[in-house]
Write an enzyme that holds these catalytic residues in place. Structure first.
Site, mmCIF file in Angstrom:
data_model
loop_
_atom_site.group_PDB
_atom_site.id
_atom_site.type_symbol
_atom_site.label_atom_id
_atom_site.label_comp_id
_atom_site.label_asym_id
_atom_site.label_seq_id
_atom_site.Cartn_x
_atom_site.Cartn_y
_atom_site.Cartn_z
ATOM 1 N N CYS A 245 -6.763 -6.421 4.740
ATOM 2 C CA CYS A 245 -6.633 -5.046 4.239
ATOM 3 C C CYS A 245 -5.478 -5.096 3.251
ATOM 4 O O CYS A 245 -4.341 -4.784 3.587
ATOM 5 C CB CYS A 245 -6.331 -4.099 5.395
ATOM 6 S SG CYS A 245 -7.660 -4.041 6.590
ATOM 7 N N ALA A 246 -5.781 -5.521 2.047
ATOM 8 C CA ALA A 246 -4.735 -6.061 1.187
ATOM 9 C C ALA A 246 -4.091 -5.079 0.223
ATOM 10 O O ALA A 246 -2.970 -5.294 -0.225
ATOM 11 C CB ALA A 246 -5.304 -7.229 0.395
ATOM 12 N N ALA A 247 -4.804 -4.037 -0.157
ATOM 13 C CA ALA A 247 -4.312 -3.186 -1.252
ATOM 14 C C ALA A 247 -3.142 -2.321 -0.805
ATOM 15 O O ALA A 247 -3.105 -1.893 0.344
ATOM 16 C CB ALA A 247 -5.454 -2.298 -1.736
ATOM 17 N N PRO A 248 -2.187 -2.077 -1.702
ATOM 18 C CA PRO A 248 -2.168 -2.443 -3.118
ATOM 19 C C PRO A 248 -1.692 -3.866 -3.415
ATOM 20 O O PRO A 248 -1.548 -4.226 -4.576
ATOM 21 C CB PRO A 248 -1.207 -1.425 -3.717
ATOM 22 C CG PRO A 248 -0.254 -1.106 -2.606
ATOM 23 C CD PRO A 248 -1.048 -1.191 -1.343
ATOM 24 N N GLY A 250 1.091 -5.768 -1.925
ATOM 25 C CA GLY A 250 2.483 -6.187 -1.724
ATOM 26 C C GLY A 250 2.562 -7.463 -0.893
ATOM 27 O O GLY A 250 3.237 -8.426 -1.266
ATOM 28 N N LYS A 251 1.839 -7.465 0.226
ATOM 29 C CA LYS A 251 1.947 -8.635 1.112
ATOM 30 C C LYS A 251 1.125 -9.793 0.563
ATOM 31 O O LYS A 251 1.505 -10.952 0.722
ATOM 32 C CB LYS A 251 1.538 -8.249 2.531
ATOM 33 C CG LYS A 251 2.469 -7.180 3.096
ATOM 34 C CD LYS A 251 2.174 -6.783 4.504
ATOM 35 C CE LYS A 251 2.972 -5.547 4.908
ATOM 36 N NZ LYS A 251 2.519 -4.287 4.273
ATOM 37 N N ASP A 269 -10.173 -5.540 0.332
ATOM 38 C CA ASP A 269 -9.915 -4.132 0.649
ATOM 39 C C ASP A 269 -11.206 -3.368 0.422
ATOM 40 O O ASP A 269 -12.043 -3.749 -0.392
ATOM 41 C CB ASP A 269 -8.786 -3.539 -0.206
ATOM 42 C CG ASP A 269 -8.151 -2.316 0.454
ATOM 43 O OD1 ASP A 269 -7.092 -2.461 1.108
ATOM 44 O OD2 ASP A 269 -8.726 -1.211 0.347
ATOM 45 N N ASP A 326 -2.983 -6.280 8.129
ATOM 46 C CA ASP A 326 -2.014 -5.186 7.940
ATOM 47 C C ASP A 326 -2.871 -3.925 7.979
ATOM 48 O O ASP A 326 -3.348 -3.447 6.958
ATOM 49 C CB ASP A 326 -1.316 -5.377 6.583
ATOM 50 C CG ASP A 326 -0.182 -4.385 6.362
ATOM 51 O OD1 ASP A 326 0.515 -4.060 7.335
ATOM 52 O OD2 ASP A 326 -0.009 -3.936 5.214
ATOM 53 N N CYS A 376 2.360 0.260 9.790
ATOM 54 C CA CYS A 376 3.573 0.999 9.424
ATOM 55 C C CYS A 376 3.586 2.321 10.184
ATOM 56 O O CYS A 376 3.816 3.379 9.605
ATOM 57 C CB CYS A 376 3.669 1.210 7.913
ATOM 58 S SG CYS A 376 2.288 2.124 7.232
HETATM 59 C C1 LIG Z 1 -1.667 -0.460 5.316
HETATM 60 S S1 LIG Z 1 -2.678 -0.520 3.929
HETATM 61 C C2 LIG Z 1 -2.471 -2.168 3.394
HETATM 62 C C3 LIG Z 1 -1.198 -2.404 2.621
HETATM 63 C C4 LIG Z 1 -1.145 -3.796 2.025
HETATM 64 N N1 LIG Z 1 -1.308 -4.821 3.029
HETATM 65 C C5 LIG Z 1 0.136 -4.061 1.247
HETATM 66 O O1 LIG Z 1 1.056 -4.640 1.805
HETATM 67 O O2 LIG Z 1 0.208 -3.692 0.076
HETATM 68 C C6 LIG Z 1 -4.262 -0.579 4.653
HETATM 69 C C7 LIG Z 1 -5.393 -0.828 3.675
HETATM 70 O O3 LIG Z 1 -6.598 -0.997 4.450
HETATM 71 C C8 LIG Z 1 -7.671 -0.625 3.641
HETATM 72 N N2 LIG Z 1 -8.867 -0.487 4.511
HETATM 73 C C9 LIG Z 1 -9.213 0.549 5.314
HETATM 74 N N3 LIG Z 1 -10.356 0.265 5.968
HETATM 75 C C10 LIG Z 1 -10.730 -0.979 5.580
HETATM 76 C C11 LIG Z 1 -11.819 -1.825 5.906
HETATM 77 N N4 LIG Z 1 -12.770 -1.453 6.777
HETATM 78 N N5 LIG Z 1 -11.888 -3.031 5.300
HETATM 79 C C12 LIG Z 1 -10.934 -3.432 4.422
HETATM 80 N N6 LIG Z 1 -9.891 -2.654 4.072
HETATM 81 C C13 LIG Z 1 -9.783 -1.458 4.650
HETATM 82 C C14 LIG Z 1 -7.168 0.638 2.969
HETATM 83 O O4 LIG Z 1 -7.901 0.898 1.791
HETATM 84 C C15 LIG Z 1 -5.705 0.296 2.702
HETATM 85 O O5 LIG Z 1 -5.539 -0.153 1.390
#
Ligand SMILES: C[S@@+](CC[C@H](N)C(=O)[O-])C[C@H]1O[C@@H](n2cnc3c(N)ncnc32)[C@H](O)[C@@H]1O
Length: 468
Positions: A245-248, A250-251, A269, A326, A376
């Site tokens: 779950c990578a967006a945006p 950072g990690k 994502d 994440d 978070c």
């Molecule tokens: C906590 S944020 C991730 C932050 C990211 N790891 C960073 O450090 O920038 C959670 C992410 O999960 C994505 N998400 C939600 N459901 C998902 C799914 N079923 N599969 C993949 N990504 C998903 C969301 O769009 C969101 O961008």
């Protein structure tokens, strides 16, 4: 002492959280009064910004020392107007790629102007972290506001201000003073209102440098616990790593940097526009080992055993050396957050999705591989309860020690043993009351500052597992 009211929650959400924070297991270790005090302190820390801005250096392109020097020059220019004339940049002793910049505040002596601009909650939160007010964030401006007017900026924490109103008597919190760079007519009467800075903040309640377009290839604004996650995962050059779950991004970009851009980082994502941001970040930071895909993580295991191995999702089981989940979460650890108006149903809706994603992650991990789960948020249901469920459901998973371990252990309440709680890392901004008002002086020891930076963070949770 607090300058803002505590985080505003719907009453049923606050009750639910309060019960979590004085659950029966926890009350074996704490008195009722102490549990209540900690919970109230948590809510009030969450409405204030953390005392440091954390910058991760892109060590793929530059050394920390070089970046620190460049940053220092840039900040001297930007903060010429600071009363003390300079701002200190600390290098974190345990996070080799982290620089800490103190946030000066709260500045209680600021006097407000009679002209009031009301901004939305998100915009108000951004101002507390050093941003100027961008036009789309403005809800209300005085009747005759023109360019150059001095105004006071307030955050509409209940979301009640009507867009275009000339004044607002509802609940609002002062976040600082600034100068209008647009007129009221330009904001509310033009067919295409400008999108740039509407109010340039000159006296924010919390003074922090503005990092917009500042050394974009070399520094990355990231909360301290989020940087800890990358180090806990400990990626190595040549590995194949999935960020589910990578967006945006950072990690993702941190993982690729720690791998010296060698190996494969698959960033996934569900939301296409967010995946574009991951690609953009990888490009800015010049990291080529990242491949980003718009894909639903719950469907990321390939069931077609005859399909050839590809670099695109879905992937065959046991494809990855390491996986970061994440997880999407209720986000109640975000700071500063003056209000979260979600219903109890919304706040408690994430557990099933997190479990689905976790199950897929376990399947995609090779035996001997590492899975890091993080959120978070501060709820038990999305953190310790998920760990207890994971250990029950997947007997071949073992909790691992984390390095570095800067946060506290896990919170009792989910039936985990003391040994297991010690292996978890929970960042909970409830223990520090020190302020950074006088940080530019040299009266405070660096070790105290680093301790403050480690403890008074956003709310965050990390668990590290090994698959046998
Ligand atoms: C906590 S944020 C991730 C932050 C990211 N790891 C960073 O450090 O920038 C959670 C992410 O999960 C994505 N998400 C939600 N459901 C998902 C799914 N079923 N599969 C993949 N990504 C998903 C969301 O769009 C969101 O961008």
């Amino acid at each position: 002492m607090d300058v803002f009211p505590k985080l505003l929650l719907r009453p049923e959400v606050e009750d639910h959280l309060r019960n979590t924070f004085r659950n029966a297991e926890l009350l074996h270790t704490l008195s009722h009064e102490e549990a209540n005090r900690r919970f109230e302190q948590l809510l009030s820390r969450l409405s204030h910004p953390p005392p440091f801005t954390t910058l991760r250096v892109n060590t793929h392109l530059a050394s920390v020392d070089w970046t620190r020097d460049r940053l220092s020059e840039e900040l001297q220019q930007q903060l010429k107007t600071l009363p003390s004339g300079e701002i200190s940049i600390l290098q974190h002793p345990e996070l080799p790629d982290v620089l800490l910049i103190p946030v000066i505040g709260p500045r209680r002596s600021l006097e407000s102007h009679s002209s009031e601009v009301i901004v939305g909650l998100q915009c108000g939160n951004a101002v507390l972290r050093g941003a100027h007010v961008f036009v789309p964030g403005i809800q209300s401006a005085p009747k005759n506001m023109k360019i150059g007017d001095q105004v006071s900026v307030y955050s509409d924490i209940g979301g009640k201000c009507r867009r275009g109103a000339k004044e607002f008597q509802g609940e609002k919190i002062f976040v600082g003073n600034g100068i209008a760079e647009v007129s009221r007519a330009q904001i509310f009467l033009s067919d295409e209102p400008p999108k740039g800075v509407g109010i340039r903040m000159t006296e924010p309640v919390y003074l922090s440098p503005c990092f917009d377009s500042l050394l974009p290839n070399f520094i990355f604004l990231q909360n301290l616990p989020s940087v800890v996650v990358g180090h806990v995962l400990a990626p190595k050059p040549g590995e194949k790593i999935l960020d589910m779950c990578a967006a945006p991004g950072g990690k993702t970009t941190h993982i690729a940097t720690l791998m010296h851009d060698q190996g494969e980082v698959i960033a996934m994502d569900k939301i296409a526009s967010k995946v574009a941001k991951v690609r953009q970040k990888a490009e800015i930071l010049k990291l080529q080992c990242i491949k980003a895909f718009c894909f639903d993580g719950t469907k990321a295991v390939s069931r077609d055993h005859t399909a050839s191995i590809t670099d695109e999702p879905p992937f065959p089981p046991e494809s990855f050396d390491k996986i970061l989940l994440d997880a999407p979460c209720s986000g109640l650890g975000q700071r500063p957050s003056m209000a979260c108006l979600w219903t109890l149903r919304e706040v408690t809706s994430y557990q099933p999705l997190q479990r689905k994603l976790f199950s897929v992650a376990v399947e995609l991990l090779r035996p001997g591989g590492t899975l890091v789960y993080s959120t978070c948020t501060v709820t038990l249901a999305e953190n310790e309860e998920q760990v207890a469920w994971a250990l029950r459901t997947f007997p071949h998973l073992r909790l691992q020690p984390q390095d570095p371990h800067l946060g506290a252990g896990g919170m009792p309440g989910a039936g985990l043993s003391e040994e297991h709680l010690k292996l978890l890392q929970r960042f909970s901004p409830m223990c520090c009351a020190t302020e950074t008002n006088s940080i530019t002086g040299d009266a405070i020891l660096t070790s105290d500052l680093v301790n403050l930076a480690n403890k008074d963070t956003i709310g965050f949770f990390i668990a590290k597992f090994k698959k046998l």
